[in-house]
Scaffold this motif. Structure first.
Motif, short mmCIF file in Angstrom:
data_model
loop_
_atom_site.label_atom_id
_atom_site.label_comp_id
_atom_site.label_asym_id
_atom_site.label_seq_id
_atom_site.Cartn_x
_atom_site.Cartn_y
_atom_site.Cartn_z
N THR A 150 0.82 -1.20 0.00
CA THR A 150 0.00 0.00 0.00
C THR A 150 0.86 1.26 0.00
O THR A 150 2.01 1.26 0.43
CB THR A 150 -0.92 0.03 1.24
OG1 THR A 150 -0.11 0.12 2.42
CG2 THR A 150 -1.78 -1.21 1.30
N LYS A 151 0.27 2.33 -0.47
CA LYS A 151 0.85 3.66 -0.43
C LYS A 151 -0.22 4.61 0.10
O LYS A 151 -1.30 4.71 -0.49
CB LYS A 151 1.31 4.10 -1.83
CG LYS A 151 2.02 5.44 -1.88
CD LYS A 151 3.42 5.37 -1.29
CE LYS A 151 4.18 6.67 -1.53
NZ LYS A 151 5.55 6.62 -1.00
N SER A 152 0.08 5.23 1.24
CA SER A 152 -0.91 6.08 1.92
C SER A 152 -2.19 5.30 2.21
O SER A 152 -3.30 5.82 2.13
CB SER A 152 -1.23 7.31 1.07
OG SER A 152 -0.06 8.09 0.85
N ASP A 182 4.22 2.05 2.15
CA ASP A 182 3.94 2.19 3.58
C ASP A 182 4.73 1.16 4.38
O ASP A 182 4.88 0.00 3.94
CB ASP A 182 2.44 1.99 3.85
CG ASP A 182 1.60 3.08 3.20
OD1 ASP A 182 2.13 4.18 2.96
OD2 ASP A 182 0.41 2.81 2.93
#
Length: 208
Positions: A150-152, A182
Motif C-alpha cells: 500500500t501507499k498512503s 507504507d
C-alpha cells in the motif's frame, strides 16, 4: 585436504534467483552430508545371487567387486535422494526471514489470520517471501486473493496472487523497493467477478 566444491563454479551465474537459492540449499546439504560411508569389511565377502546382479552386470564374468560397487552405489543414491528430498521440501516453504509480519482479518474475513515472512533481497533486488494464511474461504467462479503493497493506505502494487483453502502456504517474490511504500503496508485483497476484480475488498492486513 580436499578442496570444497565452489557453488558458483558448478552452477554459474545465469540461473534465476529462486532456482539458484534452491540449488544453493541443496549444495550446502550435500556438503554437510559428506561422502557415503565406506563398506565395512564384514560385508565384502557376502555372496550375491548372480541372477540378481545379471540385469546390472550381465552374466559373462563374475567379479568380487560387484557387491562392493553395488552397495556403494545404493548408499550414495540413498544419501543423495534423502538430501535432495529435504532440500526440495524445505526450500519451497521455508525462508531465512529478516522480518515476519502478522496479518489479521478485516470485517470481510473475521477469524482469518496470516503470516508474511520477508527474506533478504538478492543482488538484483528481488525480495523472497513466504505467505501463510488460515481461515480464508476458497473462492469460486475464478475468484482469487492478491497480496498488495500500500501507499498512503491504498493498495498500489501486486506482489502475487494465490488460491486459498484451509491452511495455505505459498512462496512469492516482490521486485519493488519496499522503502517506496507504507511501512508494514501489506494487505490481501479478494478479487471476484462480483467486484470486477477490483482491489477494494481488503480481507487481511498487516498489523504493527
Amino acid at each position: 585436504m580436499t578442496r570444497r566444491p565452489d557453488f558458483d563454479d558448478l552452477v554459474g551465474q545465469d540461473v534465476p534467483a529462486d532456482e539458484r537459492e534452491r540449488l544453493h540449499r541443496t549444495h550446502e546439504l550435500l556438503i554437510e552430508a559428506g561422502p557415503p560411508p565406506e563398506l565395512s569389511p564384514e560385508l565384502e565377502p557376502v555372496p550375491w545371487p548372480d541372477d540378481a546382479l545379471a540385469p546390472l552386470f550381465g552374466r559373462r564374468r563374475k567379479s568380487k567387486r560387484r557387491p562392493v560397487l553395488l552397495a556403494a552405489a545404493l548408499a550414495t543414491a540413498a544419501v543423495v535422494g534423502f538430501v535432495l528430498g529435504q532440500a526440495a521440501t524445505s526450500s519451497s516453504t521455508s525462508i531465512d526471514a529478516r522480518e515476519a509480519l502478522q496479518l489479521h482479518g478485516t470485517a470481510l474475513a473475521r477469524g482469518a489470520v496470516g503470516t508474511l515472512k520477508l527474506g533478504k533481497p538478492d543482488a538484483a533486488g528481488n525480495w523472497p517471501m513466504v505467505l501463510q494464511v488460515k481461515g480464508l474461504p476458497k473462492l469460486n467462479n475464478g475468484g482469487y486473493y492478491d497480496l498488495y503493497l500500500t501507499k498512503s493506505g491504498v493498495p498500489l502494487v501486486s506482489c502475487g496472487t494465490i488460491n486459498a483453502k484451509g491452511d495455505t502456504v505459498v512462496r512469492l517474490t516482490a521486485a519493488y523497493n519496499l522503502e517506496n511504500f507504507d511501512h508494514n503496508g501489506w494487505v490481501i485483497v479478494r478479487k471476484t467477478p462480483g467486484n470486477n476484480f477490483e482491489t477494494s475488498q481488503i480481507v487481511l492486513k498487516a498489523t504493527v
